[in-house]
Design an enzyme around this catalytic site. Sequence first.
Site, mmCIF file in Angstrom:
data_model
loop_
_atom_site.group_PDB
_atom_site.id
_atom_site.type_symbol
_atom_site.label_atom_id
_atom_site.label_comp_id
_atom_site.label_asym_id
_atom_site.label_seq_id
_atom_site.Cartn_x
_atom_site.Cartn_y
_atom_site.Cartn_z
ATOM 1 N N ASN A 88 1.711 3.339 9.556
ATOM 2 C CA ASN A 88 2.813 4.111 10.136
ATOM 3 C C ASN A 88 2.832 5.560 9.660
ATOM 4 O O ASN A 88 3.145 6.476 10.423
ATOM 5 C CB ASN A 88 4.132 3.442 9.764
ATOM 6 N N SER A 131 21.188 6.110 9.017
ATOM 7 C CA SER A 131 21.279 5.702 10.424
ATOM 8 C C SER A 131 21.657 6.893 11.305
ATOM 9 O O SER A 131 21.203 7.015 12.436
ATOM 10 C CB SER A 131 22.334 4.608 10.585
ATOM 11 N N MET A 278 14.071 -32.590 7.249
ATOM 12 C CA MET A 278 14.728 -31.295 6.971
ATOM 13 C C MET A 278 13.690 -30.184 6.849
ATOM 14 O O MET A 278 13.932 -29.054 7.259
ATOM 15 C CB MET A 278 15.612 -31.400 5.735
ATOM 16 N N GLU A 361 13.349 2.163 9.816
ATOM 17 C CA GLU A 361 13.144 2.566 11.213
ATOM 18 C C GLU A 361 14.280 2.113 12.130
ATOM 19 O O GLU A 361 14.056 1.629 13.236
ATOM 20 C CB GLU A 361 11.828 1.975 11.737
ATOM 21 N N SER A 363 18.054 0.213 11.147
ATOM 22 C CA SER A 363 18.403 -1.092 10.583
ATOM 23 C C SER A 363 18.596 -2.107 11.712
ATOM 24 O O SER A 363 18.712 -1.738 12.889
ATOM 25 C CB SER A 363 19.704 -0.959 9.788
ATOM 26 N N ASN A 365 21.244 -3.529 12.413
ATOM 27 C CA ASN A 365 22.490 -3.187 13.105
ATOM 28 C C ASN A 365 22.298 -2.036 14.095
ATOM 29 O O ASN A 365 22.908 -2.025 15.163
ATOM 30 C CB ASN A 365 23.587 -2.838 12.091
HETATM 31 O O1 GRA Z 1 22.053 14.510 25.948
HETATM 32 P P1 GRA Z 1 21.427 15.205 24.803
HETATM 33 O O2 GRA Z 1 20.481 16.296 25.182
HETATM 34 O O3 GRA Z 1 22.445 15.627 23.807
HETATM 35 O O4 GRA Z 1 20.484 14.135 24.077
HETATM 36 C C1 GRA Z 1 21.006 12.976 23.474
HETATM 37 C C2 GRA Z 1 20.129 11.797 23.808
HETATM 38 O O5 GRA Z 1 19.753 11.777 25.154
HETATM 39 C C3 GRA Z 1 20.782 13.145 21.994
HETATM 40 O O6 GRA Z 1 19.501 12.587 21.725
HETATM 41 C C4 GRA Z 1 18.950 12.001 22.880
HETATM 42 N N1 GRA Z 1 18.346 10.722 22.539
HETATM 43 C C5 GRA Z 1 17.122 10.339 22.891
HETATM 44 N N2 GRA Z 1 16.176 10.962 23.580
HETATM 45 C C6 GRA Z 1 15.016 10.309 23.783
HETATM 46 C C7 GRA Z 1 18.920 9.716 21.823
HETATM 47 N N3 GRA Z 1 18.085 8.685 21.732
HETATM 48 C C8 GRA Z 1 16.970 9.046 22.378
HETATM 49 C C9 GRA Z 1 15.732 8.416 22.628
HETATM 50 N N4 GRA Z 1 15.473 7.196 22.175
HETATM 51 N N5 GRA Z 1 14.792 9.070 23.322
HETATM 52 C C10 GRA Z 1 21.833 12.490 21.125
HETATM 53 O O7 GRA Z 1 21.927 11.137 21.502
HETATM 54 P P2 GRA Z 1 22.938 10.137 20.839
HETATM 55 O O8 GRA Z 1 22.724 8.820 21.461
HETATM 56 O O9 GRA Z 1 24.321 10.737 20.849
HETATM 57 O O10 GRA Z 1 22.393 10.118 19.329
HETATM 58 P P3 GRA Z 1 23.049 9.579 17.979
HETATM 59 O O11 GRA Z 1 24.240 8.737 18.273
HETATM 60 O O12 GRA Z 1 23.197 10.696 17.032
HETATM 61 O O13 GRA Z 1 21.874 8.666 17.385
HETATM 62 C C11 GRA Z 1 21.288 7.615 18.048
HETATM 63 C C12 GRA Z 1 20.665 6.605 17.076
HETATM 64 C C13 GRA Z 1 21.704 5.930 16.216
HETATM 65 C C14 GRA Z 1 19.968 5.569 17.962
HETATM 66 C C15 GRA Z 1 19.629 7.345 16.175
HETATM 67 O O14 GRA Z 1 20.243 8.249 15.303
HETATM 68 C C16 GRA Z 1 18.768 6.384 15.405
HETATM 69 O O15 GRA Z 1 17.762 5.920 15.906
HETATM 70 N N6 GRA Z 1 19.128 6.091 14.122
HETATM 71 C C17 GRA Z 1 18.297 5.281 13.265
HETATM 72 C C18 GRA Z 1 17.555 6.167 12.315
HETATM 73 C C19 GRA Z 1 16.222 5.651 11.935
HETATM 74 O O16 GRA Z 1 15.592 4.847 12.620
HETATM 75 N N7 GRA Z 1 15.711 6.160 10.838
HETATM 76 C C20 GRA Z 1 14.406 5.826 10.411
HETATM 77 C C21 GRA Z 1 14.045 6.608 9.234
HETATM 78 S S1 GRA Z 1 12.333 6.660 8.893
HETATM 79 C C22 GRA Z 1 11.931 5.153 8.232
HETATM 80 O O17 GRA Z 1 12.684 4.243 8.196
HETATM 81 C C23 GRA Z 1 10.554 5.053 7.671
HETATM 82 C C24 GRA Z 1 10.071 3.646 7.487
HETATM 83 C C25 GRA Z 1 8.625 3.624 7.293
HETATM 84 C C26 GRA Z 1 7.980 2.261 7.428
HETATM 85 O O18 GRA Z 1 8.396 1.296 6.769
HETATM 86 O O19 GRA Z 1 7.004 2.152 8.180
#
Ligand code: GRA
Length: 383
Positions: A88, A131, A278, A361, A363, A365
């Site tokens: 990744n 998140s 079980m 990537e 949670s 939730n």
């Molecule tokens: O209309 P706009 O121009 O304002 O755009 C909105 C929307 O269309 C804006 O972003 C756009 N958008 C997207 N565009 C393309 C949102 N989602 C997408 C998409 N999938 N594709 C804002 O949108 P919104 O829905 O209001 O955004 P939000 O509420 O601020 O956030 C959405 C969400 C909660 C899903 C997002 O923040 C998110 O995915 N959070 C989870 C964070 C995450 O996954 N972090 C990972 C960290 S890295 C990691 O974990 C490394 C691990 C490594 C390993 O183990 O491999």
Amino acid sequence: MDFDLSEELIAVRELAREFAEKEIAPTAAKDDKERNFRGDLVKKMGELGFYGCVIPEEYGGSGLGFLAMVLVTEEIARVHSAMRVAINMQMGPALALLQFGTEEQKKKWIPPLVKGDVIGCFAITEPDAGSDVSAMRTTATKDGGDYVVNGNKIWISNAPVTNGGLVYAYTDRGQKHRGMTAFYADLTQPGVTRKALDTLGALCSPIGELTFENFRIPAANRLGNEGDGFKVCMWQLNQTRLNCAAGALGVARAAKEAAVNYCNQRVQFGQKIGEFQMNQDMIAQMIVHEEAARLLVYRAAWLADQKKPNNLETSIAKYTAAEAANFAADAAMKILGAYGYSTEFPVERYYRDAKSYQIVEGSSNIQKMIIAQDALGYRKANR
Ligand code: GRA
């Protein structure tokens, strides 16, 4: 609908399985206990093409696709989940460059990531922005031909060892998520300090903080325009989420295999413990969850290979696979009893490593939120 894998995909899966069993398995327990970062194995995986499945040949990849990446990832994670993270860390930045970079940026930075010559990372998460990605505080201020970056990233995979990767920061906080910008940064430059952090699992995958103090990134390293960062980030996360889903699948399979083997070996009350209903109940549930997750993960990968929207399907796959891994690790520990709880045997490692998949990537939730809000018509997942 075609459930057969091509000969090419079967060969790639075999290559990954053989590598995992011959090169990763013999020292997996020791590496986990000693928290060794196996830079040598990370490099070998690059040489074998494991980071380049989704990268076209012109940039050093094989172009085999997302299904190939998923098959490779599952095989690596089955043997040692922490080693899957490397895929990744190399693939994530390479893919973002491929999608949003200029020709010059792609030629310069993708091949070293694919080969494993540069140890990659992506710096998104911050103490108050997990998140909620748009809550990040790191800023990038234009100064002549550079951006000057200040801020603190945390829980960044590879932070202690990375030398290049994606950095997300605000160029204009006033515009909320529309003021975020993505950069590809050379992390060997001054202005970056690193601090390793301890975790429960994935111990061979170093993780930690990256603190930027007047860290300069040339403007030529910006991906897309100022303000494109949130879009780049959401796009990138959708690809790397699939890798995590495949990793969880590998852990689910490993835990099931350990449980099945033990059930056929261990005798109590005069019979193999697999004869007890079980235990059969747990084995059956492990298999059902794992198989369901596998079909969902492969479907998401297939959609990605068809260049069809797949955010919703990827979230469904990642959620299901993460839960399957945790169910399987928990059930395996119940079946193995003290031998599962013991640090002499691998099930406790599966148990610890499985937890990461409910966190990274997005949670579990967050995946449920994406899935439910799509169904309810509040926020479309595929956009
Ligand atoms: O209309 P706009 O121009 O304002 O755009 C909105 C929307 O269309 C804006 O972003 C756009 N958008 C997207 N565009 C393309 C949102 N989602 C997408 C998409 N999938 N594709 C804002 O949108 P919104 O829905 O209001 O955004 P939000 O509420 O601020 O956030 C959405 C969400 C909660 C899903 C997002 O923040 C998110 O995915 N959070 C989870 C964070 C995450 O996954 N972090 C990972 C960290 S890295 C990691 O974990 C490394 C691990 C490594 C390993 O183990 O491999």
